[in-house]
Design a protein around this motif. Structure first.
Motif, PDB file in Angstrom:
ATOM      1  N   THR A  65     -10.807  83.971 -19.610  1.00 44.45           N
ATOM      2  CA  THR A  65      -9.359  84.129 -19.475  1.00 44.45           C
ATOM      3  C   THR A  65      -8.804  83.246 -18.361  1.00 44.45           C
ATOM      4  N   GLN A  66      -9.579  83.067 -17.290  1.00 45.74           N
ATOM      5  CA  GLN A  66      -9.137  82.185 -16.213  1.00 45.74           C
ATOM      6  C   GLN A  66      -9.133  80.727 -16.665  1.00 45.74           C
ATOM      7  N   ARG A  78      -4.080  80.367 -19.386  1.00 45.49           N
ATOM      8  CA  ARG A  78      -3.188  79.884 -18.327  1.00 45.49           C
ATOM      9  C   ARG A  78      -1.831  80.564 -18.355  1.00 45.49           C
ATOM     10  N   HIS A  79      -1.453  81.132 -19.500  1.00 50.38           N
ATOM     11  CA  HIS A  79      -0.152  81.782 -19.613  1.00 50.38           C
ATOM     12  C   HIS A  79      -0.234  83.282 -19.342  1.00 50.38           C
ATOM     13  N   ILE A 115      -3.053  90.196 -14.322  1.00 48.45           N
ATOM     14  CA  ILE A 115      -4.046  90.472 -15.366  1.00 48.45           C
ATOM     15  C   ILE A 115      -5.381  89.840 -14.988  1.00 48.45           C
ATOM     16  N   HIS A 116      -5.345  88.599 -14.487  1.00 53.79           N
ATOM     17  CA  HIS A 116      -6.568  87.922 -14.048  1.00 53.79           C
ATOM     18  C   HIS A 116      -7.265  88.721 -12.947  1.00 53.79           C
ATOM     19  N   VAL A 117      -6.471  89.200 -11.977  1.00 51.90           N
ATOM     20  CA  VAL A 117      -7.048  89.947 -10.852  1.00 51.90           C
ATOM     21  C   VAL A 117      -7.639  91.276 -11.327  1.00 51.90           C
ATOM     22  N   LEU A 118      -6.929  91.954 -12.217  1.00 46.77           N
ATOM     23  CA  LEU A 118      -7.435  93.224 -12.739  1.00 46.77           C
ATOM     24  C   LEU A 118      -8.735  93.036 -13.517  1.00 46.77           C
ATOM     25  N   LEU A 119      -8.791  91.981 -14.340  1.00 49.61           N
ATOM     26  CA  LEU A 119     -10.009  91.698 -15.105  1.00 49.61           C
ATOM     27  C   LEU A 119     -11.175  91.356 -14.182  1.00 49.61           C
ATOM     28  N   ALA A 120     -10.870  90.593 -13.125  1.00 49.44           N
ATOM     29  CA  ALA A 120     -11.913  90.230 -12.165  1.00 49.44           C
ATOM     30  C   ALA A 120     -12.471  91.459 -11.466  1.00 49.44           C
TER      31      ALA A 120
END
Length: 314
Positions: free
Chosen positions: A263-264, A268-269, A274-279
């Protein structure tokens, strides 16, 4: 907060924002973080205690499980208490040295767990394919040496990252939109060339996690080949049943991490939060669920847990 050097101003203190764009929801977000951390500490501590105190469990399989449980505690403790401090007290300030230290232990512990999963796959292969020679091939001495080798590989591979980050000048910003320090997130704040950091990060990923996944896959191909050559269906069931817990842990460990990386790279959109939560999922979920999986799926441990609970009630 800043020091001067030959390229200008370099930040020595940074601020972690937590979950960007969701600052007003931090109190609610902290609840699953807190619950998962408590379950992680209690569950893994219970597994470690049972394995260390019960002589019947002093076998390589449980020795590696004990190491995995210890790594789970370290992995969670590296990040969750700090995330809770951000959510509850807005205490996101962190020094450069503390940030680099967190990156070192977070990354090396992740690689250590990856190495342990490879050895656990090897353990299952030997137990199924060479059951009569299991204790001879995988002795206590060899198990200890393997554990030390995995430890040295994991922490030795990540050690150069300390130098690669310390050499950078951080003049762009001192704001980190995350709950924890990450290598590339921190490196992107530098006004120096970070190509070495990028390429070394790729090297670490390929030389450890990617190779580990390939070795695990090969191990299970060999295991399945051996299982389907067994004469009876009952033997098939018993052999495969011993692998179920390990397979669940493998999927739980690598799945969220791979999904987060994809996802990272391609999303990009997708919103930053969301990126932080998934990480955070692959830091919260595996350490919390691993002990639950192994306690429920491993009869020896489950029986001992029930014995402890009911003996105390009496």
């Amino acid at each position: 907060m800043t020091t001067l050097n030959h390229t200008g101003i370099s930040h020595t203190v940074f601020r972690l924002l937590g979950i960007p764009n969701l600052e007003d929801q931090h109190m609610w977000i902290s609840i699953p973080f807190f619950i998962s951390y408590i379950i992680t500490l209690l569950g893994n501590s219970l597994v470690i205690f049972i394995i260390l105190t019960q002589s019947s469990l002093h076998e390589p399989m449980y020795f590696f499980l004990c190491m995995l449980a210890g790594a789970d505690v370290v992995l969670s403790t590296c990040t969750v208490p700090q995330a809770l401090a951000i959510f509850w007290f807005d205490a996101g300030e962190i020094s450069l040295d503390s940030c680099i230290t967190q990156i070192f232990f977070l990354t090396s512990t992740f690689l250590f767990e990856s190495g342990i999963l490879v050895v656990m796959a090897l353990d299952r292969y030997i137990a199924i394919c060479y059951p009569l020679r299991y204790s001879t091939i995988l002795s206590h001495t060899l198990s200890g040496k393997i554990g030390v080798m995995i430890f040295l590989r994991s922490y030795g591979t990540v050690f150069p990252v300390i130098y690669l980050l310390k050499r950078l000048t951080f003049c762009k910003s001192n704001i980190l939109p995350n709950t924890a320090c990450k290598h590339f997130v921190l490196a992107k704040l530098s006004c120096d060339n970070i190509q070495v950091n990028i390429w070394y990060g790729i090297f670490v990923l390929i030389s450890t996690a990617v190779i580990d996944i390939v070795l695990i896959f090969i191990s299970y191909v060999l295991i399945l080949r051996a299982v389907f050559h067994m004469p009876s269906q009952d033997a098939h069931h018993k052999a495969l049943n011993t692998c179920v817990s390990h397979v669940c842990v493998i999927i739980l460990f690598y799945g969220p991490g791979i999904f987060s990386v994809l996802t990272q790279r391609f999303g990009r959109h997708i919103s930053p939060h969301i990126h932080v939560l998934l990480a955070n999922v692959y830091i919260l979920a595996p350490p919390m669920l691993n002990p639950i999986i192994y306690v429920i799926r491993t009869k020896q441990i489950w029986d001992l847990v029930l014995h402890m609970l009911f003996s105390k009630q009496k």
